[in-house]
Design an enzyme around this catalytic site. Structure first.
Site, short mmCIF file in Angstrom:
data_model
loop_
_atom_site.label_atom_id
_atom_site.label_comp_id
_atom_site.label_asym_id
_atom_site.label_seq_id
_atom_site.Cartn_x
_atom_site.Cartn_y
_atom_site.Cartn_z
N GLN A 1 4.70 -4.36 2.59
CA GLN A 1 4.50 -5.78 2.94
C GLN A 1 4.73 -6.63 1.70
O GLN A 1 4.76 -6.10 0.58
CB GLN A 1 3.09 -5.98 3.47
CG GLN A 1 1.99 -5.80 2.45
CD GLN A 1 0.63 -5.58 3.10
OE1 GLN A 1 0.27 -4.45 3.39
NE2 GLN A 1 -0.12 -6.65 3.29
N GLU B 1 0.83 -1.22 0.00
CA GLU B 1 0.00 0.00 0.00
C GLU B 1 0.85 1.26 0.00
O GLU B 1 0.32 2.37 0.07
CB GLU B 1 -0.95 -0.02 1.20
CG GLU B 1 -2.03 -1.10 1.05
CD GLU B 1 -2.95 -1.21 2.26
OE1 GLU B 1 -2.61 -0.67 3.32
OE2 GLU B 1 -4.01 -1.85 2.13
#
Ligand code: BGC
Length: 767
Positions: A598, A485
């Site tokens: 991530q 993100e």
């Protein structure tokens, strides 16, 4: 990092009361039983800082969206699980002085969660403003056997006084959510009743009109013998209590057992709800505390029999993984397919208690390997939400189904354009879970009956969402956010393209097989969905011509177009004050940087380990891991598993530690908001899929085990196709004992072995 809790194999122990860490401990000492759950806040009144959270599964409120700039397509509301009637409350007054730890001198404070039994205990000595010293002990459990029932046991022993003690067990419906968007309260009172046997309070949620009835009754004992007390009922608008008064001598133990039943209109008709709550309460009273606790422990034991993990030689690792398994089993038991797993479970308000892709991408294997019925319910949940997923796609102008990023009832309720509209990779995780279930269990009934419809609608979405690029003769997916993100609105996120392309191929393969099998459901599906060959031919073409960005000179996948145009620096080049980036850098700077929140490319490699050879995995790992800041707690476990596959054992262990005690050591300094439930499963994933290397390939269960050098060994339990297996690994050997089911073959480091109930399999491991 905060090493606050004393290491123990089966318990979480806190010694000493630190008011400024109270919210953290309230999160850690949460209890649940799928139907309801609560933070570990105090029963008695407490005027210090606390987040008194009591949550009932499936009871939510659509809070009106609050955004700075409205964008077409945003959902009108954000659904949140509601903080509900406080039913554990027991005010205690000692000779007119209220017991309140914020106003007392506290000594010998100890809070203990017994994970084996699901029992929370708290003991302390409190000296109040009058100098009265009391030794106090609380015990609490939420029945896993009868999920509508809970019990609290409190005992008070006056150490230096005698006189009058008043207990006031109550039901308080005047509760608010800290995360309410407009400071609104979400509950209105419906009814309250009292008689000689019980008090009951019924509340209703605004808008969603759920009813919640809580009923309670308490028994008082002096030196272990039940006594009658003077009993008075106190009522306020959203509150009801009974005050129970008794005289007590110095050194005499006085205790109270509060029985509670909690029922909602999700489970019973509104006009019989109060009656139902009181009937269940009466049954609990008849059964009694000890027997209720025994029944609860039997269910807890069954859970542990199916899912326990033992780690030898590292007590903190042992405590960490048991705590994670405990919280998963407390939050979701799969009894109710309308429920799912919120990222905070019942431990806090953040993330609204909603369902994310976390369920399919992270939590699903835990349930799949330990209890397939539970896993099936998780799949069924998404099937039930297919109509809303189609509406969601239509709202954004697409065919097929786009599952929501965040949901409570199937409707999207997230409102950041870069996530809501662009993080469409979530559809891939939903398809992957169907594959995962079918591959692991060998049971294609879900796929044939329900899954195929979901897959077809997902394909329709992808087929509409791709863009054909004639210059390259390729299909592309533009304007997306991948799992990372920290980059938004990118073109051709490799992971998203992989999931889309794989979904198309997997669906086509299954449609072909259903047709060959002449499965009656195939004709129904084709007919119901109006599927024709022309449509599937397009899917085939998109799959064959999907564009995948690569970095030729490094022979790696490019996370997305233009990723390599960014300035390439490593996390190790950052000054330590810059981390975590999300607290220290502007959002603009994060977005322009190469730093990754991530696992993204590595998430794709994790899902399809057989599609990529060891060299390819290693090159991508070596490139992306040093650029990853792991600022989502979902990240380290995925890197750890891929590290195991390429032989990076130390790296795998280092990453494992970041997931195993994430909350117990408050690694990210944010556990006071609630635990990271959907990330907790990461430690289980790493141990089973990483260290033990468990996978299923062509119907065979396979192992590639090793023991991290910091441990002596580990063992765990899984169920594979009707067989309960206990697997033990130490540095010398792998042992498999099979306690149920027919014989089978297993593969260990590419060699095949026979396994059965009569044969305790021992396979020597080299090195
Ligand atoms: C992660 C998402 C995840 C969400 C809820 C975010 O920080 O980036 O992948 O779904 O948390 O756990």
């Amino acid at each position: 990092m905060n090493e606050k809790y004393i290491p123990d194999e089966w318990k979480i122990i806190e010694e000493g009361f630190v008011p400024k860490e109270n919210r953290l401990s309230e999160s850690i000492f949460s209890l649940g039983n799928e139907h309801m759950g609560m933070r570990g806040f105090f029963e008695e009144s407490y005027s210090g800082d606390s987040l008194q959270g009591t949550y009932i599964a499936g009871i939510y409120y659509p809070d009106k969206t609050r955004v700075g700039w409205w964008k077409n397509g945003y959902p009108e509301f954000f659904a949140k699980v509601l903080n509900a009637t406080n039913w554990i409350g027991i005010n205690i007054s000692i000779n007119g002085q209220s017991l309140d730890l914020a106003q007392c001198e506290v000594s010998d404070f100890k809070r203990e969660l017994d994970m084996k039994q699901g029992l929370l205990t708290r003991t302390f000595v409190a000296k109040d403003a009058k100098g009265q010293e009391s030794s106090v002990k609380f015990k609490r459990f939420l029945s896993m056997q009868s999920p509508h029932i809970a019990c609290i046991h409190v005992s008070v022993t006056p150490l230096n006084y005698g006189g009058k003690i008043v207990f006031e067990p109550y039901l308080d419906g005047d509760i608010s959510n800290e995360d309410s968007n407009y400071g609104e309260k979400f509950w209105v009172p419906i009814d309250k009743k009292s008689n000689e046997q019980y008090i009951v309070l019924t509340m209703e949620t605004k808008k969603t009109a759920f009813w919640l009835s809580t009923a309670t009754e308490s028994k008082v004992y002096k030196d272990g013998i039940e006594i009658a007390c003077e009993r008075n009922v106190i009522e306020k608008e959203k509150y009801i209590s009974t005050s129970l008064e008794t005289a007590v001598n110095q050194g005499q133990e006085i205790s109270l057992i509060k029985y509670v039943s909690v029922c909602t209109s999700r489970d019973y008709d509104k006009d019989e709800l109060e009656a139902q709550a009181t009937t269940l309460l009466k049954q609990a009273l008849n059964t009694g505390y000890n027997q209720l606790f025994e029944q609860h422990c039997i269910v807890m034991q069954k859970k542990w029999d199916a899912s326990d993990v033992v780690i030898e030689g590292d007590i903190k690792a042992q405590q960490g993984i048991r705590y994670n398994i405990f919280q998963l089993n407390q939050t979701y038991t799969g009894k109710d397919p309308r429920l799912n797993i919120g990222p905070k479970g019942f431990t806090g308000e953040k993330y609204g208690g909603c369902t994310y892709w976390d369920t399919e991408a992270f939590c699903f294997p835990f349930y799949l390997y330990t209890d397939q019925e539970v896993a099936k319910n998780l799949l069924y949940y998404r099937y039930l939400h297919l109509p809303q997923a189609k509406e969601n796609a239509a709202k954004l102008g697409f065919k097929g189904a786009l599952y929501p990023m965040v949901t409570m009832d199937g409707q999207e309720c997230h409102n950041e354009w870069e996530i809501t509209f662009e993080e469409i990779h979530r559809n891939g995780a939903i398809a992957y879970a169907i594959y995962n279930y079918t591959n692991y269990t060998g049971d294609s009934s879900y796929l044939e009956t329900y899954g195929i419809e979901v897959l077809v609608e997902l394909c329709r979405f992808w087929a509409d969402r791709v863009t054909y690029q004639p210059r390259k003769d390729k299909y592309m997916i533009l304007g997306v956010t991948g799992p990372n993100e920290y980059e938004n609105n990118v073109n051709n996120n490799w992971y998203t393209n992989l999931m889309a392309s794989w979904t198309l191929a997997y669906t086509l393969e299954n449609l072909r097989e259903l047709k060959i099998k002449a499965c009656s459901h195939y004709l129904e599906v084709v007919d119901k969905l109006g599927l024709d060959e022309a449509e599937t031919l397009i899917w085939k073409e998109i799959n064959e011509k999907m564009y995948f960005p690569t970095v030729e000179e490094l022979a790696i996948f490019e996370q997305n177009d233009l990723y390599m145009d960014k300035e390439q620096t490593l996390v190790s080049d950052l000054p330590s004050e810059a981390l975590p980036l999300n607290k220290n850098w502007s959002w603009d700077r994060i977005l322009r940087s190469c730093f990754i929140k991530q696992a993204d490319v590595i998430q794709g490699i994790y899902f399809f380990p057989e599609q990529f050879d060891a060299g390819c995995k290693q090159r991508n790992f070596d490139f992306y891991e040093p650029r990853t800041v792991h600022e989502s707690s979902l990240s380290p476990s995925i890197y750890a598993i891929v590290a195991c596959q390429i032989g990076y054992q130390d790296k795998a262990h280092e990453m494992y530690l970041r997931t195993a005690r994430l909350d117990l050591d408050n690694y990210n300094d944010d556990t006071d908001d609630g635990v990271h439930l959907t990330s907790m499963v990461g430690s289980w994933l790493v141990l089973i899929q990483g260290f033990a290397g468990v996978s299923v390939h062509e119907n065979q269960l396979s192992f590639n085990p090793f023991v991290p050098k910091q441990w002596q060994g580990y063992s765990f339990k899984i169920n594979f196709r009707g067989r309960d297996l206990k697997i033990k690994v130490d540095s010398g050997q792998l042992e498999i004992s099979q306690t149920t089911g027919t014989p089978m073959q297993v593969v260990v480091h590419q060699e095949t072995y026979q396994c059965s109930m009569d044969k305790f399999l021992v396979v020597p491991l080299n090195g």
